[in-house]
Design an enzyme around this catalytic site. Structure first.
Site, short mmCIF file in Angstrom:
data_model
loop_
_atom_site.label_atom_id
_atom_site.label_comp_id
_atom_site.label_asym_id
_atom_site.label_seq_id
_atom_site.Cartn_x
_atom_site.Cartn_y
_atom_site.Cartn_z
N LYS A 50 0.86 -1.19 0.00
CA LYS A 50 0.00 0.00 0.00
C LYS A 50 0.89 1.23 0.00
CE LYS A 50 -4.48 0.91 0.37
NZ LYS A 50 -5.63 0.06 0.04
N1 GLU Z 1 -7.47 0.18 -3.17
C1 GLU Z 1 -8.22 -1.01 -3.41
C2 GLU Z 1 -8.25 -1.88 -2.18
O1 GLU Z 1 -8.05 -1.43 -1.08
C3 GLU Z 1 -7.75 -1.75 -4.64
C4 GLU Z 1 -6.35 -2.19 -4.67
C5 GLU Z 1 -5.87 -2.71 -6.02
O2 GLU Z 1 -6.65 -2.78 -6.95
O3 GLU Z 1 -4.67 -3.02 -6.10
O4 GLU Z 1 -8.55 -3.05 -2.25
#
Ligand code: GLU
Length: 410
Positions: free
Chosen positions: A97
């Site tokens: 993240k």
């Molecule tokens: N931000 C989204 C989540 O928390 C998607 C993450 C992604 O597609 O890599 O799942």
């Protein structure tokens, strides 16, 4: 208060439930790589992170958020949840993240572009389709992904659309990605209603957060006959016992208004919103919304975590003691990253897959994942929560991969 340490308590509980050794659990208690920098923009410094939690199942994967409250503790937690989510979803990724502590709502387009490009300038060496693949998250979107892709390709001197997902169609994105989180959430909600509520009709729903996931799920549930009696955004919420016409409310919001200014319904603040008398409460905003301070006051019997981490550890225990059913984030909001996986796979093979085929695949995957979690929960005769069932499946898979790699000896 550390959200990350709070979540480690969940892993420790799981260790007991699943008889996991100290050596095994140790590997999951810390992220593998924490990258930090400060982005220098117009004489201001914005702290920025990219954290890879684990890569046993594949490259890092997870979004980047721009928010004035972003901090390292939060990004660590979000990367841990991504690791669990990807494992549970059975897609070949570890967890990661990123985030920038900055308020995009107060920035103009050129500043937004500069933050996006400088973020990649700082971290591009750690990113790539086989290293770590970002995507949108809170307050980031497909335009931001486009600038990031462009900056990355300039730096590495080659095209690599699979280094980032959530792109516009023209840059290798897929149509499905925009409402995939909501579509996955909607399907799991239907499965839950069929298992726990015998497909009861006219259920009342409150949705906290009217951003991408929140407004799409509101629309899908509304069109399916659910009664959406409360909706909120960052400015506050509204409540109407008879339910809202969600299509009109979406139009109102898309014209740049806050739902709190809608002329129908009673205005409620965030604290009141969470305690409204509804059957289903969908949390689609930010972390830590239900804690030990308000868990006792929640009236909804079913709580769905469309956002990441909206319920803390102590609140989990309180809600469980009151027989509330919580559908955990790592299951119910995984539609977004599953669609990201389709996009990445398509970018890598150069094959263009049919939209309907991908929609069916997403639906099938969400239903299978729900079934696996529900079966595990039932196997234990309801002694564990749905969250613990989901965590158990996710963690066991990662630990098996770590053992196969020789990282765990016993
Ligand atoms: N931000 C989204 C989540 O928390 C998607 C993450 C992604 O597609 O890599 O799942």
């Amino acid at each position: 208060m550390s959200i990350f340490n709070d979540n480690l308590k969940r892993l420790k509980d799981l260790q007991k439930i699943e008889n996991i050794s100290d050596e095994e659990i140790q590997i999951l208690l810390e992220p593998k790589q924490v990258n930090y920098t400060e982005l220098d923009i117009n004489n201001k410094k914005y702290p920025a992170w990219r954290i890879i939690y684990n890569q046993a199942l594949g490259p890092g994967k997870g979004g980047i958020r721009f928010h004035p409250e972003v901090n390292e503790d939060e990004i660590r937690s979000l990367s841990l949840w991504m690791m669990l989510k990807n494992s549970l979803a059975d897609i070949p990724y570890g967890g990661a993240k990123g985030g920038v502590k900055f308020n995009p709502k107060k920035a103009d387009l050129s500043e937004l572009e500069e933050v996006s490009r400088k973020y990649i300038g700082a971290f591009y060496k750690y990113l790539g389709q086989d290293k770590d693949i970002p995507a949108p998250d809170v307050y980031t979107n497909s335009q931001i992904m486009s600038w990031m892709l462009d900056e990355f390709e300039k730096r590495v001197g080659q095209c690599e659309p699979g280094m980032i997902t959530g792109k516009p169609i023209e840059l290798g994105g897929i149509k499905l990605r925009s409402d995939a989180t909501a579509q996955g959430g909607y399907l799991v909600t239907k499965e839950m209603v069929s298992k726990f509520l015998e497909n009861k009709k006219d259920l009342t729903v409150a949705i906290q957060g009217f951003g991408n996931a929140g407004h799409f799920i509101a629309q899908k549930l509304f069109e399916d006959g659910f009664k959406i009696t409360a909706v909120s955004d960052s400015k506050g919420g509204i409540y109407k016992k008879e339910g809202f016409d969600i299509l009109k409310l979406i139009e109102f919001k898309q014209n740049g208004n806050s739902v709190n200014d809608y002329s129908f319904g009673q205005k409620v603040n965030n604290a009141e919103f969470l305690e409204l008398p509804v059957d289903i409460l969908i949390l689609a905003a930010l972390e830590n919304q239900i804690t030990e301070n308000n868990a006792n006051k929640i009236q909804a019997s079913y709580i769905l975590e469309l956002a990441n981490g909206p319920i803390n550890y102590k609140a989990d225990k309180i809600l469980d003691s009151k027989q509330k059913i919580i559908i955990p984030d790592i299951l119910i909001n995984s539609g977004g990253v599953i669609a990201s996986y389709f996009e990445w796979a398509q970018n890598r093979t150069g094959q263009i897959l049919d939209e309907d085929y991908l929609r069916n695949l997403l639906d099938k995957k969400m239903k299978t994942n729900w079934q696996r979690v529900y079966n595990k929960y039932e196997e234990r005769g309801g002694e564990i929560t749905l969250r613990q069932a989901a965590y158990a499946i996710a963690i066991n898979k990662i630990l098996t991969a770590e053992k196969l790699r020789g990282h765990i000896k016993k």
